[in-house]
Design a protein around this motif. Structure first.
Motif, PDB file in Angstrom:
ATOM      1  N   SER A  96       1.075  -1.199   0.281  1.00 34.23           N
ATOM      2  CA  SER A  96      -0.367  -0.198  -0.418  1.00 34.23           C
ATOM      3  C   SER A  96       1.009   1.430  -0.317  1.00 34.23           C
ATOM      4  CB  SER A  96      -0.964   0.191   1.460  1.00 34.23           C
ATOM      5  OG  SER A  96       0.101  -0.525   2.047  1.00 34.23           O
ATOM      6  N   PHE A  97       0.382   1.973  -0.593  1.00 38.64           N
ATOM      7  CA  PHE A  97       1.634   3.731  -1.213  1.00 38.64           C
ATOM      8  C   PHE A  97       0.823   4.312  -0.033  1.00 38.64           C
ATOM      9  CE2 PHE A  97       1.219   1.714  -5.012  1.00 38.64           C
ATOM     10  CZ  PHE A  97       2.938   1.040  -5.148  1.00 38.64           C
ATOM     11  N   SER A  98       0.979   5.420   0.814  1.00 42.80           N
ATOM     12  CA  SER A  98       1.068   6.756   1.509  1.00 42.80           C
ATOM     13  C   SER A  98       1.091   7.970   0.768  1.00 42.80           C
ATOM     14  CB  SER A  98       1.542   6.282   3.022  1.00 42.80           C
ATOM     15  OG  SER A  98       2.775   6.046   3.230  1.00 42.80           O
ATOM     16  N   GLU A  99       2.388   7.747  -0.518  1.00 42.60           N
ATOM     17  CA  GLU A  99       2.671   8.649  -0.483  1.00 42.60           C
ATOM     18  C   GLU A  99       3.593   8.465  -2.234  1.00 42.60           C
ATOM     19  OE1 GLU A  99       6.454  12.271   0.025  1.00 42.60           O
ATOM     20  OE2 GLU A  99       5.050  10.669   1.571  1.00 42.60           O
ATOM     21  N   VAL A 100       2.739   8.930  -2.995  1.00 48.03           N
ATOM     22  CA  VAL A 100       3.849   9.238  -4.603  1.00 48.03           C
ATOM     23  C   VAL A 100       3.637   9.935  -5.160  1.00 48.03           C
ATOM     24  CG1 VAL A 100       2.919   8.172  -7.303  1.00 48.03           C
ATOM     25  CG2 VAL A 100       1.992   7.020  -4.910  1.00 48.03           C
ATOM     26  N   ALA A 101       5.067  11.015  -4.999  1.00 42.38           N
ATOM     27  CA  ALA A 101       4.909  12.183  -5.668  1.00 42.38           C
ATOM     28  C   ALA A 101       5.849  12.228  -6.805  1.00 42.38           C
ATOM     29  CB  ALA A 101       6.139  12.843  -4.791  1.00 42.38           C
ATOM     30  N   ILE A 102       5.451  12.251  -7.806  1.00 45.76           N
ATOM     31  CA  ILE A 102       6.197  12.353  -9.402  1.00 45.76           C
ATOM     32  C   ILE A 102       6.428  13.229  -9.465  1.00 45.76           C
ATOM     33  CG2 ILE A 102       5.759  12.301 -12.035  1.00 45.76           C
ATOM     34  CD1 ILE A 102       3.329  10.509 -11.144  1.00 45.76           C
ATOM     35  N   CYS A 103       7.989  13.743 -10.148  1.00 42.19           N
ATOM     36  CA  CYS A 103       9.002  14.923 -10.157  1.00 42.19           C
ATOM     37  C   CYS A 103       8.753  16.063  -8.534  1.00 42.19           C
ATOM     38  CB  CYS A 103       8.534  15.920 -11.267  1.00 42.19           C
ATOM     39  SG  CYS A 103       8.827  15.400 -12.773  1.00 42.19           S
ATOM     40  N   PRO A 104       9.300  15.316  -7.679  1.00 38.26           N
ATOM     41  CA  PRO A 104       9.113  15.918  -6.374  1.00 38.26           C
ATOM     42  C   PRO A 104       9.431  17.522  -6.152  1.00 38.26           C
ATOM     43  CG  PRO A 104      10.687  13.948  -6.302  1.00 38.26           C
ATOM     44  CD  PRO A 104       9.563  14.359  -7.494  1.00 38.26           C
ATOM     45  N   VAL A 105       8.795  18.014  -5.403  1.00 34.70           N
ATOM     46  CA  VAL A 105      10.055  19.003  -5.252  1.00 34.70           C
ATOM     47  C   VAL A 105      11.102  19.602  -4.592  1.00 34.70           C
ATOM     48  CG1 VAL A 105       9.452  21.664  -3.789  1.00 34.70           C
ATOM     49  CG2 VAL A 105       7.762  20.795  -4.926  1.00 34.70           C
ATOM     50  N   LEU A 106      12.571  20.074  -5.089  1.00 34.00           N
ATOM     51  CA  LEU A 106      13.312  20.028  -4.089  1.00 34.00           C
ATOM     52  C   LEU A 106      13.355  21.148  -2.763  1.00 34.00           C
ATOM     53  CD1 LEU A 106      15.115  21.151  -7.691  1.00 34.00           C
ATOM     54  CD2 LEU A 106      15.914  19.021  -6.623  1.00 34.00           C
ATOM     55  N   GLY A 107      13.761  20.458  -1.921  1.00 32.76           N
ATOM     56  CA  GLY A 107      13.591  21.075  -1.192  1.00 32.76           C
ATOM     57  C   GLY A 107      12.042  22.148   0.023  1.00 32.76           C
ATOM     58  N   LYS A 108      12.519  23.487   0.546  1.00 31.18           N
ATOM     59  CA  LYS A 108      10.806  23.771   0.881  1.00 31.18           C
ATOM     60  C   LYS A 108      11.327  25.008  -0.245  1.00 31.18           C
ATOM     61  CE  LYS A 108      12.001  22.107   5.755  1.00 31.18           C
ATOM     62  NZ  LYS A 108      12.558  22.387   7.085  1.00 31.18           N
ATOM     63  N   VAL A 109       9.249  24.808  -0.031  1.00 35.33           N
ATOM     64  CA  VAL A 109       8.560  25.676  -1.352  1.00 35.33           C
ATOM     65  C   VAL A 109       8.593  27.156   0.829  1.00 35.33           C
ATOM     66  CG1 VAL A 109       6.875  27.102  -1.683  1.00 35.33           C
ATOM     67  CG2 VAL A 109       7.519  24.747  -2.050  1.00 35.33           C
ATOM     68  N   LYS A 110       9.270  28.011  -0.111  1.00 42.79           N
ATOM     69  CA  LYS A 110       9.640  29.544   0.549  1.00 42.79           C
ATOM     70  C   LYS A 110       9.542  30.630  -0.508  1.00 42.79           C
ATOM     71  CE  LYS A 110      13.883  27.974   3.406  1.00 42.79           C
ATOM     72  NZ  LYS A 110      14.081  28.622   3.706  1.00 42.79           N
ATOM     73  N   LYS A 111       8.246  31.852  -0.365  1.00 42.68           N
ATOM     74  CA  LYS A 111       7.769  32.739  -1.102  1.00 42.68           C
ATOM     75  C   LYS A 111       8.557  33.197  -1.881  1.00 42.68           C
ATOM     76  CE  LYS A 111       3.760  35.028   1.208  1.00 42.68           C
ATOM     77  NZ  LYS A 111       3.516  36.113   2.608  1.00 42.68           N
ATOM     78  N   ASP A 112       9.420  33.345  -1.598  1.00 41.46           N
ATOM     79  CA  ASP A 112      10.514  34.442  -2.144  1.00 41.46           C
ATOM     80  C   ASP A 112      11.430  33.894  -3.261  1.00 41.46           C
ATOM     81  OD1 ASP A 112      12.023  33.538   0.096  1.00 41.46           O
ATOM     82  OD2 ASP A 112      12.791  35.759   0.660  1.00 41.46           O
ATOM     83  N   LYS A 113      11.182  32.604  -3.156  1.00 41.58           N
ATOM     84  CA  LYS A 113      12.234  31.748  -3.656  1.00 41.58           C
ATOM     85  C   LYS A 113      11.832  30.542  -5.250  1.00 41.58           C
ATOM     86  CE  LYS A 113      15.998  30.757  -0.824  1.00 41.58           C
ATOM     87  NZ  LYS A 113      17.001  29.493   0.193  1.00 41.58           N
ATOM     88  N   VAL A 114      12.977  30.372  -6.222  1.00 42.89           N
ATOM     89  CA  VAL A 114      12.228  29.867  -7.096  1.00 42.89           C
ATOM     90  C   VAL A 114      11.808  27.838  -6.778  1.00 42.89           C
ATOM     91  CG1 VAL A 114      12.677  28.783  -9.574  1.00 42.89           C
ATOM     92  CG2 VAL A 114      13.440  31.357  -8.888  1.00 42.89           C
ATOM     93  N   ILE A 115      10.606  27.267  -7.066  1.00 42.53           N
ATOM     94  CA  ILE A 115      10.879  26.236  -6.602  1.00 42.53           C
ATOM     95  C   ILE A 115      11.231  24.904  -8.493  1.00 42.53           C
ATOM     96  CG2 ILE A 115       8.354  24.557  -7.060  1.00 42.53           C
ATOM     97  CD1 ILE A 115       6.831  26.391  -5.864  1.00 42.53           C
ATOM     98  N   GLY A 116      12.333  24.612  -7.225  1.00 44.91           N
ATOM     99  CA  GLY A 116      12.440  24.374  -8.122  1.00 44.91           C
ATOM    100  C   GLY A 116      12.492  22.276  -8.128  1.00 44.91           C
ATOM    101  N   PHE A 117      12.143  21.361  -9.271  1.00 43.76           N
ATOM    102  CA  PHE A 117      12.078  19.488  -9.700  1.00 43.76           C
ATOM    103  C   PHE A 117      12.775  18.493  -9.564  1.00 43.76           C
ATOM    104  CE2 PHE A 117       8.025  22.506 -10.034  1.00 43.76           C
ATOM    105  CZ  PHE A 117       7.335  22.315  -9.244  1.00 43.76           C
ATOM    106  N   TYR A 118      12.705  17.851  -8.450  1.00 44.86           N
ATOM    107  CA  TYR A 118      13.310  16.368  -8.924  1.00 44.86           C
ATOM    108  C   TYR A 118      13.101  16.244 -10.500  1.00 44.86           C
ATOM    109  CZ  TYR A 118      15.579  16.586  -4.635  1.00 44.86           C
ATOM    110  OH  TYR A 118      16.108  16.551  -3.638  1.00 44.86           O
ATOM    111  N   ASN A 119      12.919  16.566 -11.428  1.00 44.26           N
ATOM    112  CA  ASN A 119      12.599  16.015 -13.350  1.00 44.26           C
ATOM    113  C   ASN A 119      13.021  14.387 -13.747  1.00 44.26           C
ATOM    114  OD1 ASN A 119      12.414  17.976 -13.985  1.00 44.26           O
ATOM    115  ND2 ASN A 119      13.938  19.123 -14.760  1.00 44.26           N
TER     116      ASN A 119
END
Length: 182
Positions: free
Chosen positions: A101-124
């Protein structure tokens, strides 16, 4: 007498003419009122339709601007626009055996934490999966099916921890995906 007859005839004739003229004027005004009412209701209906169309056009314009902003975000984040998220989620579910059973599936998850003033990056081309397995055999069968899949390049990270209290095992996988979805 002949003058009185002429006056009486002229008087009756003018009364009849005025009566018919008044009746004709009344009928003309009645027809005018009916036509005015008909076209006024038609105009009201058309104005309501026009207002509805104008509202839809405004909504379409707003949705197009939102779509444009989201496309720009996706392009700036290097996440492909036509990324087949559902494809990978379906393929992962096909590989899952009973007891997984899966509790979390993330496709292209976010790099690090999401902050207001920073550009969001992804693991491609990365799929991050967290879940539980009944036992090590079930997990091994699941891993074997994943490793044999053509849509997977390799499994980059694999964490497997057995929990004696719950009599199951927690796992975490980081899967590197192939570019092609066929």
């Amino acid at each position: 007498i002949s003058e009185n007859i002429k006056e009486l005839t002229a008087s009756r004739l003018s009364t009849i003419i005025l009566y018919y003229l008044g009746t004709a004027l009344f009928i003309l005004l009645l027809i005018n009122f009916i036509l005015f009412d008909h076209y006024n209701s038609k105009e009201t209906q058309l104005q309501e339709e026009y207002q509805g169309i104008a509202n839809l056009q405004n909504e379409i314009t707003q949705l197009q601007s939102e779509l444009k902003v989201k496309k720009q975000f996706i392009e700036q984040s290097n996440v492909p626009e036509n990324y087949a998220f559902a494809f990978y989620a379906d393929r992962l579910a096909c590989c899952a055996h009973d007891g997984i059973s899966f509790s979390e599936v993330a496709i292209c998850p976010v790099l690090g934490k999401v902050k207001k003033d920073k550009v969001i990056g992804f693991y491609n081309n990365t799929l991050h999966v967290v879940g539980t397995a009944l036992n090590s055999t079930t997990f091994s069968i699941f891993l074997e099916k994943i490793n044999q899949s053509a849509w997977i390049k390799k499994i980059n990270k694999q964490v497997y921890v057995f929990d004696n209290e719950n009599d199951n095992a927690a796992f975490e996988l980081e899967i590197i995906l192939n570019d092609a979805t066929d």
